[in-house]
Design a protein around this motif. Structure first.
Motif, PDB file in Angstrom:
ATOM      1  N   GLU A 191       0.879  -1.160   0.000  1.00  0.00           N
ATOM      2  CA  GLU A 191       0.000   0.000   0.000  1.00  0.00           C
ATOM      3  C   GLU A 191       0.927   1.224   0.000  1.00  0.00           C
ATOM      4  OE1 GLU A 191      -3.399  -0.573   2.486  1.00  0.00           O
ATOM      5  OE2 GLU A 191      -3.393  -2.643   1.773  1.00  0.00           O
ATOM      6  N   LEU A 213      -3.589  -2.396 -13.522  1.00  0.00           N
ATOM      7  CA  LEU A 213      -4.738  -3.140 -12.995  1.00  0.00           C
ATOM      8  C   LEU A 213      -5.930  -2.199 -12.848  1.00  0.00           C
ATOM      9  CD1 LEU A 213      -2.900  -5.353 -10.335  1.00  0.00           C
ATOM     10  CD2 LEU A 213      -3.529  -5.989 -12.665  1.00  0.00           C
ATOM     11  N   GLY A 214      -6.084  -1.311 -13.819  1.00  0.00           N
ATOM     12  CA  GLY A 214      -7.286  -0.484 -13.866  1.00  0.00           C
ATOM     13  C   GLY A 214      -7.156   0.834 -13.152  1.00  0.00           C
ATOM     14  N   PRO A 215      -8.223   1.656 -13.221  1.00  0.00           N
ATOM     15  CA  PRO A 215      -8.151   3.042 -12.746  1.00  0.00           C
ATOM     16  C   PRO A 215      -8.356   3.221 -11.248  1.00  0.00           C
ATOM     17  CG  PRO A 215     -10.283   2.636 -13.746  1.00  0.00           C
ATOM     18  CD  PRO A 215      -9.487   1.375 -13.916  1.00  0.00           C
ATOM     19  N   ARG A 216      -8.753   2.163 -10.528  1.00  0.00           N
ATOM     20  CA  ARG A 216      -8.904   2.283  -9.083  1.00  0.00           C
ATOM     21  C   ARG A 216      -7.668   1.707  -8.391  1.00  0.00           C
ATOM     22  NH1 ARG A 216     -13.558   1.644 -11.675  1.00  0.00           N
ATOM     23  NH2 ARG A 216     -12.658  -0.342 -12.269  1.00  0.00           N
ATOM     24  N   ILE A 217      -7.418   2.183  -7.177  1.00  0.00           N
ATOM     25  CA  ILE A 217      -6.283   1.662  -6.417  1.00  0.00           C
ATOM     26  C   ILE A 217      -6.726   0.382  -5.728  1.00  0.00           C
ATOM     27  CG2 ILE A 217      -4.726   2.093  -4.494  1.00  0.00           C
ATOM     28  CD1 ILE A 217      -5.160   5.131  -5.110  1.00  0.00           C
ATOM     29  N   LEU A 218      -6.055  -0.726  -6.020  1.00  0.00           N
ATOM     30  CA  LEU A 218      -6.432  -2.004  -5.412  1.00  0.00           C
ATOM     31  C   LEU A 218      -5.614  -2.238  -4.154  1.00  0.00           C
ATOM     32  CD1 LEU A 218      -6.560  -4.268  -8.601  1.00  0.00           C
ATOM     33  CD2 LEU A 218      -8.336  -2.805  -7.645  1.00  0.00           C
ATOM     34  N   ARG A 219      -6.237  -2.819  -3.142  1.00  0.00           N
ATOM     35  CA  ARG A 219      -5.474  -3.295  -1.996  1.00  0.00           C
ATOM     36  C   ARG A 219      -4.526  -4.385  -2.486  1.00  0.00           C
ATOM     37  NH1 ARG A 219      -7.404  -2.276   3.278  1.00  0.00           N
ATOM     38  NH2 ARG A 219      -9.426  -1.252   3.309  1.00  0.00           N
TER      39      ARG A 219
ATOM     40  N   GLU B 101     -13.647  -2.269  -5.283  1.00  0.00           N
ATOM     41  CA  GLU B 101     -12.328  -1.915  -5.823  1.00  0.00           C
ATOM     42  C   GLU B 101     -12.200  -2.248  -7.306  1.00  0.00           C
ATOM     43  OE1 GLU B 101      -8.919  -3.565  -3.730  1.00  0.00           O
ATOM     44  OE2 GLU B 101     -10.166  -3.757  -1.956  1.00  0.00           O
ATOM     45  N   TRP B 238     -10.490  -1.076 -17.860  1.00  0.00           N
ATOM     46  CA  TRP B 238      -9.057  -1.255 -17.608  1.00  0.00           C
ATOM     47  C   TRP B 238      -8.200  -0.886 -18.805  1.00  0.00           C
ATOM     48  CZ3 TRP B 238      -7.099  -5.722 -14.103  1.00  0.00           C
ATOM     49  CH2 TRP B 238      -7.751  -5.655 -12.879  1.00  0.00           C
TER      50      TRP B 238
END
Lengths: 239, 239
Positions: A191, A213-219, B101, B238
């Motif tokens: 993180e 891995l896309g436009p959102r922040i992944l855990r 997410e 994505w």
């Protein structure tokens, strides 16, 4: 004759082979799961595939099984490592579980500039990998390596092993991986992501490629499963 | 001026707009996070994008923020539902978190033949979706629907919404999804998979396609992330 219980054992398996149980396994099988003589269990050891075995001896501190027939051939996962920065305990456990289900061959906890964990409990993580393999029907248990510093890991990196690295700063990177065959490793940042120095070092490697891995922040645990999916679809044993 | 705290609010956001905080938000922001007058916070409401706001009033049971500038436009996720069978509490929470997410637009808990859960705590799951959206930098919060029976869900299904379904019995299905545009839903079976009747019903739909998630049996929460990855790479945001 439904043999639903699957056990990982560190013992050779084969026709009529007897397999001793250790105390913990005997407690689980006889104490918790209430199995008795004649019960059917599935065994695997990471080398000899999966075998149906019968309980032939029940004890408080041990017991004996005897292999009857092979039920599944050994299926090795692809030569893929998952290198990740350990996070909070529960999520680190999840990453090991998920990497096992998703078919990583080796799991490498690494200490990055933004990693808080100074140590890991390797034995506990390895036990999680065993449990996940028992659960997911795999015949192989990935090895959990000792915690290693990011820099030390790259210093002795074998260039034949390509690197797919995923990082929250990389939304503009391609969403897919180039399908070069051979050994691979996936790098998942902590993180907060990799540090600028780490990112520069990864980018400078000929054998490394950034993947979005896309436009959102992944855990980190979500990112691990997503990255393993991207890789397995392009290069692994999903097709 | 680093505004790291992100809050979801149910209030319009816009130039110089003041935003009242409820008791729980005030407790979090002022009690837990120790913010005071003048502190910068990021706000989103699922409609007006993300705004940087300043604390203008601090209270024990509330407070007020004032929007300064929009920091991000609204980014709607693709029109994708995740329909899944609720499992143990912690893993159900994880599925909601991960679906948020990964960019699902709607999360539909469904009761299948092999689902144990007779009810869900919808409010708690919705709160998990809010928290995940705050964490992942999204500007949208997916709605968590009420628990619905599998049969009832399909009885009133709008055929324009295609279905990608993943099931442990489907290792021989293709690993990819046909890239038909339009609204979609992903169906994830419970542990133990869909029943034969459910599987037959899914297979009989013209608008449904089976997708394999590899040769190992994935837990439902792992399968959710893997399936969302497959879909997002082929059809989503994505790329």
């Amino acid at each position: 004759m439904d043999a639903k219980i699957r056990l990982y054992v560190e013992h050779p398996l084969g026709e009529a082979q007897t397999v001793p149980l250790d105390r913990a396994q005997a407690h689980y099988l006889f104490g918790v799961m209430r199995q008795t003589v004649g019960a059917q269990v599935l065994l695997f050891n990471g080398m000899d595939g999966e075998w149906r075995a019968e309980v032939v001896e029940v004890g408080k501190r041990g017991g004996t099984l005897r292999c009857a027939a092979q039920t599944r051939a050994l299926q090795m996962p692809p030569d893929l490592w998952l290198c990740f920065a350990p996070i909070k305990k529960a999520r680190t456990d999840f990453i090991v579980e998920k990497a096992t289900e998703m078919g990583a061959a080796r799991i490498v906890p690494m200490q990055t500039d933004f990693t808080n964990a100074g140590r890991i409990q390797r034995d506990r993580l390895q036990a999680h990998a065993v449990e996940a393999a028992e659960q997911c029907g795999g015949t192989f248990v990935p090895e959990v390596a000792e915690l290693v510093r990011f820099a030390a890991l790259l210093d002795r990196w074998e260039p034949a092993r390509r690197i797919m690295f995923c990082d929250e700063a990389l939304v503009s990177a391609p969403a897919g991986v180039r399908a070069d065959p051979g050994p691979w490793a996936i790098f998942i940042g902590p993180e907060g992501g990799f540090s600028d120095a780490e990112r520069a070092r990864l980018r400078a490697q000929d054998h490394a490629q950034a993947v979005s891995l896309g436009p959102r922040i992944l855990r980190a645990d979500t990112a691990a499963v997503a990255a393993l999916t991207v890789w397995q679809q392009a290069l692994g044993d999903w097709t």
